[in-house]
Design an enzyme around this catalytic site. Structure first.
Site, PDB file in Angstrom:
ATOM      1  N   GLY A  83      -9.141  90.697  25.289  1.00 42.07           N
ATOM      2  CA  GLY A  83      -8.721  89.489  24.584  1.00 42.07           C
ATOM      3  C   GLY A  83      -9.940  88.746  24.078  1.00 42.07           C
ATOM      4  O   GLY A  83     -11.058  89.014  24.528  1.00 42.07           O
ATOM      5  N   LYS A 120       6.065 104.027  13.924  1.00 45.50           N
ATOM      6  CA  LYS A 120       6.476 104.780  12.727  1.00 45.50           C
ATOM      7  C   LYS A 120       6.404 106.300  12.941  1.00 45.50           C
ATOM      8  O   LYS A 120       7.321 107.028  12.556  1.00 45.50           O
ATOM      9  CB  LYS A 120       5.571 104.384  11.553  1.00 45.50           C
ATOM     10  CG  LYS A 120       6.021 104.904  10.223  1.00 45.50           C
ATOM     11  CD  LYS A 120       7.029 103.979   9.618  1.00 45.50           C
ATOM     12  CE  LYS A 120       7.298 104.260   8.164  1.00 45.50           C
ATOM     13  NZ  LYS A 120       8.247 103.281   7.622  1.00 45.50           N
ATOM     14  N   CYS A 153     -11.720  95.205  29.757  1.00 47.60           N
ATOM     15  CA  CYS A 153     -12.508  94.151  29.111  1.00 47.60           C
ATOM     16  C   CYS A 153     -12.113  92.763  29.653  1.00 47.60           C
ATOM     17  O   CYS A 153     -12.363  92.467  30.798  1.00 47.60           O
ATOM     18  CB  CYS A 153     -12.355  94.265  27.592  1.00 47.60           C
ATOM     19  SG  CYS A 153     -13.617  93.349  26.720  1.00 47.60           S
ATOM     20  N   TYR A 154     -11.434  91.937  28.852  1.00 51.38           N
ATOM     21  CA  TYR A 154     -11.017  90.627  29.384  1.00 51.38           C
ATOM     22  C   TYR A 154     -10.185  90.824  30.654  1.00 51.38           C
ATOM     23  O   TYR A 154     -10.276  90.052  31.607  1.00 51.38           O
ATOM     24  CB  TYR A 154     -10.189  89.865  28.338  1.00 51.38           C
ATOM     25  CG  TYR A 154      -9.732  88.497  28.822  1.00 51.38           C
ATOM     26  CD1 TYR A 154     -10.521  87.375  28.613  1.00 51.38           C
ATOM     27  CD2 TYR A 154      -8.517  88.340  29.504  1.00 51.38           C
ATOM     28  CE1 TYR A 154     -10.116  86.123  29.072  1.00 51.38           C
ATOM     29  CE2 TYR A 154      -8.098  87.100  29.957  1.00 51.38           C
ATOM     30  CZ  TYR A 154      -8.906  85.992  29.739  1.00 51.38           C
ATOM     31  OH  TYR A 154      -8.503  84.761  30.196  1.00 51.38           O
ATOM     32  N   GLU A 160      -9.073 102.547  24.488  1.00 53.89           N
ATOM     33  CA  GLU A 160      -7.984 102.793  23.537  1.00 53.89           C
ATOM     34  C   GLU A 160      -8.456 103.079  22.119  1.00 53.89           C
ATOM     35  O   GLU A 160      -7.689 103.559  21.291  1.00 53.89           O
ATOM     36  CB  GLU A 160      -7.005 101.605  23.545  1.00 53.89           C
ATOM     37  CG  GLU A 160      -7.542 100.278  22.990  1.00 53.89           C
ATOM     38  CD  GLU A 160      -8.325  99.429  23.997  1.00 53.89           C
ATOM     39  OE1 GLU A 160      -8.877 100.012  24.949  1.00 53.89           O
ATOM     40  OE2 GLU A 160      -8.421  98.203  23.810  1.00 53.89           O
ATOM     41  N   HIS A 188     -13.578  99.591  25.942  1.00 55.07           N
ATOM     42  CA  HIS A 188     -12.217  99.794  25.422  1.00 55.07           C
ATOM     43  C   HIS A 188     -11.888 101.291  25.357  1.00 55.07           C
ATOM     44  O   HIS A 188     -12.398 101.990  24.484  1.00 55.07           O
ATOM     45  CB  HIS A 188     -12.098  99.191  24.022  1.00 55.07           C
ATOM     46  CG  HIS A 188     -12.074  97.700  24.035  1.00 55.07           C
ATOM     47  ND1 HIS A 188     -10.908  96.983  24.120  1.00 55.07           N
ATOM     48  CD2 HIS A 188     -13.076  96.795  24.008  1.00 55.07           C
ATOM     49  CE1 HIS A 188     -11.185  95.690  24.124  1.00 55.07           C
ATOM     50  NE2 HIS A 188     -12.498  95.550  24.068  1.00 55.07           N
ATOM     51  N   GLU A 199       1.134  96.228  -3.269  1.00 54.51           N
ATOM     52  CA  GLU A 199       1.954  95.924  -4.442  1.00 54.51           C
ATOM     53  C   GLU A 199       1.123  95.069  -5.406  1.00 54.51           C
ATOM     54  O   GLU A 199       0.111  94.481  -5.013  1.00 54.51           O
ATOM     55  CB  GLU A 199       3.220  95.175  -4.024  1.00 54.51           C
ATOM     56  CG  GLU A 199       4.136  95.969  -3.094  1.00 54.51           C
ATOM     57  CD  GLU A 199       4.674  97.254  -3.693  1.00 54.51           C
ATOM     58  OE1 GLU A 199       4.623  97.407  -4.934  1.00 54.51           O
ATOM     59  OE2 GLU A 199       5.119  98.118  -2.931  1.00 54.51           O
ATOM     60  N   VAL A 246      12.605 106.348   5.396  1.00 52.69           N
ATOM     61  CA  VAL A 246      12.721 107.065   6.673  1.00 52.69           C
ATOM     62  C   VAL A 246      13.391 106.217   7.759  1.00 52.69           C
ATOM     63  O   VAL A 246      14.229 106.722   8.518  1.00 52.69           O
ATOM     64  CB  VAL A 246      11.346 107.640   7.136  1.00 52.69           C
ATOM     65  CG1 VAL A 246      10.329 106.556   7.365  1.00 52.69           C
ATOM     66  CG2 VAL A 246      11.507 108.479   8.372  1.00 52.69           C
ATOM     67  N   ASP A 247      13.078 104.937   7.848  1.00 55.18           N
ATOM     68  CA  ASP A 247      13.627 104.120   8.936  1.00 55.18           C
ATOM     69  C   ASP A 247      15.142 103.999   8.820  1.00 55.18           C
ATOM     70  O   ASP A 247      15.877 104.215   9.791  1.00 55.18           O
ATOM     71  CB  ASP A 247      13.013 102.715   8.951  1.00 55.18           C
ATOM     72  CG  ASP A 247      11.501 102.762   9.031  1.00 55.18           C
ATOM     73  OD1 ASP A 247      10.972 103.804   9.445  1.00 55.18           O
ATOM     74  OD2 ASP A 247      10.862 101.761   8.673  1.00 55.18           O
TER      75      ASP A 247
HETATM   76  P1  XMP Z   1       1.284  94.493   0.336  1.00 52.49           P
HETATM   77  O1  XMP Z   1       1.606  94.377  -1.113  1.00 52.49           O
HETATM   78  O2  XMP Z   1       1.584  93.254   1.116  1.00 52.49           O
HETATM   79  O3  XMP Z   1       2.293  95.601   0.886  1.00 52.49           O
HETATM   80  O4  XMP Z   1      -0.090  95.017   0.584  1.00 52.49           O
HETATM   81  C1  XMP Z   1       2.269  96.151   2.182  1.00 52.49           C
HETATM   82  C2  XMP Z   1       3.540  96.989   2.357  1.00 52.49           C
HETATM   83  O5  XMP Z   1       4.669  96.126   2.287  1.00 52.49           O
HETATM   84  C3  XMP Z   1       5.530  96.514   1.242  1.00 52.49           C
HETATM   85  N1  XMP Z   1       6.063  95.308   0.595  1.00 52.49           N
HETATM   86  C4  XMP Z   1       7.346  94.926   0.680  1.00 52.49           C
HETATM   87  N2  XMP Z   1       8.392  95.513   1.290  1.00 52.49           N
HETATM   88  N3  XMP Z   1       9.773  93.756   0.509  1.00 52.49           N
HETATM   89  C5  XMP Z   1       9.630  94.919   1.182  1.00 52.49           C
HETATM   90  O6  XMP Z   1      10.622  95.440   1.702  1.00 52.49           O
HETATM   91  C6  XMP Z   1       8.768  93.111  -0.118  1.00 52.49           C
HETATM   92  O7  XMP Z   1       8.948  92.067  -0.723  1.00 52.49           O
HETATM   93  C7  XMP Z   1       7.479  93.738  -0.028  1.00 52.49           C
HETATM   94  N4  XMP Z   1       6.258  93.413  -0.517  1.00 52.49           N
HETATM   95  C8  XMP Z   1       5.409  94.388  -0.111  1.00 52.49           C
HETATM   96  C9  XMP Z   1       4.667  97.329   0.303  1.00 52.49           C
HETATM   97  O8  XMP Z   1       5.450  98.221  -0.486  1.00 52.49           O
HETATM   98  C10 XMP Z   1       3.730  98.023   1.258  1.00 52.49           C
HETATM   99  O9  XMP Z   1       4.329  99.171   1.818  1.00 52.49           O
END
Ligand code: XMP
Length: 544
Positions: free
Chosen positions: A66, A400, A94-95, A188, A186, A542, A244-245
């Site tokens: 920490g 994931k 560590c901490y 990990e 650490h 994005e 996928v989720d």
């Molecule tokens: P950024 O743009 O923040 O994106 O670097 C990181 C991840 O998040 C996704 N992303 C979104 N997913 N609604 C979503 O469901 C959103 O408004 C949104 N904005 C960003 C992006 O595709 C990337 O995987």
């Protein structure tokens, strides 16, 4: 988190669990990851958790690192009752080491004047007996990563030294009688190459945890748990996007309760080329899931007319999504009224993953880095309250890569498992400025050519996310000897493990030129193609 979230109790009944108490280190979640990689279930909880509130009996406890000094006024401290749990070994990292030494006597720890960062070489000290178990099977000399402020000034009473460095005579300590261990470094992080072996020694050799955490074991038990939880008549709805989720969640529900699970995809008009149709066909063909596609593209595009601000776009899309989902839930219930599936829609499937849970349970409060806009697609409180829906979150224990492994276990096709993430607001946040049907067409066609070429070149799985975005400005081009103005395409392709930081993918110049040639020639309305080479940070994945 809503009070009617159904907390999963099952994993701890079936899998030995190592409890990781989080003192706020940026690496804490990696302890959990490493243990799961060696098939031991690990659960992360805030360091402020009281033993009396713990819903399971751990096989062992790890106190994480920490950023604090034990001497700080607000420094977090562990419930001392954890040290009294019978047959439950403790490892302080560590901490965590300083915390356990400080608890025994404040004189054991001196506040550091500056933090020590970086690589160090530790030497294991062997004594014979149980204290050697942490370094069992490891070389005497080991490379490790240090990042600490406070340090031990003396050996706590009853302990012996099990590792030293040139700077630190107490890089590792162990209690001579009890199973209490502490290390300054650490284990990990990957900068401690043998760290995973050390964690295995703790979990398996010292705590005696069974290495049975695997997605094949989890899968059957989770399906049985879901079936039991939902009972014989209730219905469940879930938004399925083809990612996928949501696909893995849907398949679990389908296997558990069959046609009482209703998968819905809302076509918001800003999906990719042929996406809705493809997802519907793939789900039916490979997974036996009948997906209801609600075509609401006109409603969405109508609402987006004239809107340029990206946050407004997100709000509009998120709000409409909720309205449509509510309408769908009511329709499903009505339609099922006189069928063998008649029953109330009582549950909503949500694809929450473990990293989201970790972020929200930290004792420091929900992380400021989570963007609320990432929750588009989740169910709003108003709908949960209004319709009395309960959330079912079968993936909330999983990282994931575990979701992907579970997907393979469920027979989900590799193309779906490795699909790049796609944001809820879709192409709308990849178009800078107004989202018009014409601009969606241009972005969508360019994106289709781009991603198809990536696939054909065998690069899709080397890239974490790729898309074609559209600029507001136009550029002058020459076509058929004539001047014309067309839109500017901004291509993006990044490599990342956690989407919090990312690097641009290094395409060859030849590939980029061929891309540009095809996009300009095949998509009407484009005169210029650019490739975005900004890392995240300072950029984002994005465009908006
Ligand atoms: P950024 O743009 O923040 O994106 O670097 C990181 C991840 O998040 C996704 N992303 C979104 N997913 N609604 C979503 O469901 C959103 O408004 C949104 N904005 C960003 C992006 O595709 C990337 O995987």
């Amino acid at each position: 988190m809503a009070s009617n979230v159904e907390q999963p109790e099952a994993p701890h009944k079936n899998f030995d669990t190592i409890l990781v108490l989080d003192f706020g280190s940026q690496y804490t979640h990696l302890i959990t990851r490493r243990l799961r990689e060696i098939n031991v279930l690990a659960e992360l909880l805030p360091c402020t958790t009281k033993l009396a509130d713990l819903p399971f009996k751990p096989k062992g406890i790890i106190l994480s690192g920490g950023p604090y000094s034990v001497y700080e006024k607000d420094a977090p401290h562990v419930d001392p009752a954890f040290f009294e749990l019978p047959n439950t070994p403790v490892l302080g990292v560590c901490y965590g080491l300083q915390e356990l030494a400080w608890r025994l006597s404040p004189e054991n720890v001196v506040a550091g004047t500056e933090r020590e960062y970086g690589q160090a070489d530790v030497t294991a000290q062997r004594h014979g007996g149980h204290v050697d178990k942490l370094f069992d099977g490891l070389e005497d000399a080991m490379q490790v990563y240090m990042s600490h402020g406070d340090r031990l000034s003396q050996l706590p009473e009853g302990f012996c030294t099990i590792a030293t460095t040139t700077n630190s005579p107490y890089a590792g300590i162990a209690h001579k009688e009890k199973n209490i261990y502490g290390i300054q470094f650490h284990p990990e992080v990957t900068h401690t190459p043998k760290g995973k072996d050390l964690l295995r020694n703790f979990a398996v050799k010292i705590c005696g945890a069974k290495q049975n955490w695997s997605m094949s074991n989890f899968c059957d038990q989770e399906i049985a748990r879901i079936r039991n939880l939902i009972g014989p008549t209730a219905q469940v709805i879930g938004a399925v996007s083809g990612g996928v989720d949501s696909t893995v969640g849907a398949k679990l529900l389908k296997n558990a309760i069959g046609d009482r699970f209703h998968a819905v995809l809302i076509d918001n008009g800003v999906m990719r080329h042929n996406e809705c149709q493809q997802v519907k066909e793939t789900l039916a063909k490979h997974l036996g899931i009948s997906l209801t596609v609600v075509d609401a593209s006109e409603r969405f595009l109508g609402a987006l007319k004239g809107v340029e601000d990206s946050e407004k776009k997100r709000k509009i899309i998120g709000g409409l999504f909720i309205d449509l989902f509510e309408e769908e839930a009511i329709r499903i219930e009505k339609e099922a009224e006189n069928t063998p599936n008649a029953g109330k829609v009582e549950w909503f499937l949500q694809g929450t993953l473990y990293p989201d849970v970790i972020e929200s349970i930290s004792f420091k409060g929900p992380s400021a880095t989570i963007k609320t806009h990432h929750n588009v697609g989740g169910l709003p409180q108003r709908m949960i309250d209004g319709q009395g829906l309960k959330l079912i979150e079968p993936l909330r224990e999983l990282f994931k890569d575990e979701v992907r492994a579970l997907g393979r276990e469920l027979g989900i096709h590799e193309d779906l498992i490795m699909r790049h993430p796609f944001p809820g607001p879709g192409i709308a946040i990849r178009i800078i400025g107004e989202v018009t049907p014409e601009r969606v067409r241009i972005a969508r066609q360019a994106d289709h050519i781009y991603v198809s070429m990536i696939r054909e070149a065998g690069l899709y799985n080397k890239i974490s996310q790729a898309y074609a975005g559209l600029d507001t400005n136009k550029a002058v081009g020459v076509m058929g000897d004539k001047r014309y103005e067309g839109y500017i395409i901004i291509l993006r392709a990044v490599v990342t493990t956690d989407f919090m930081t990312a690097e641009p993918y290094p395409f060859s110049m030849e590939f980029l030129c061929e891309l540009s040639r095809r996009i300009v020639n095949e998509v009407e309305g484009i005169s210029l193609v650019t490739y975005n080479v900004t890392s995240k940070p300072p950029g984002t994945i994005e465009l908006q």
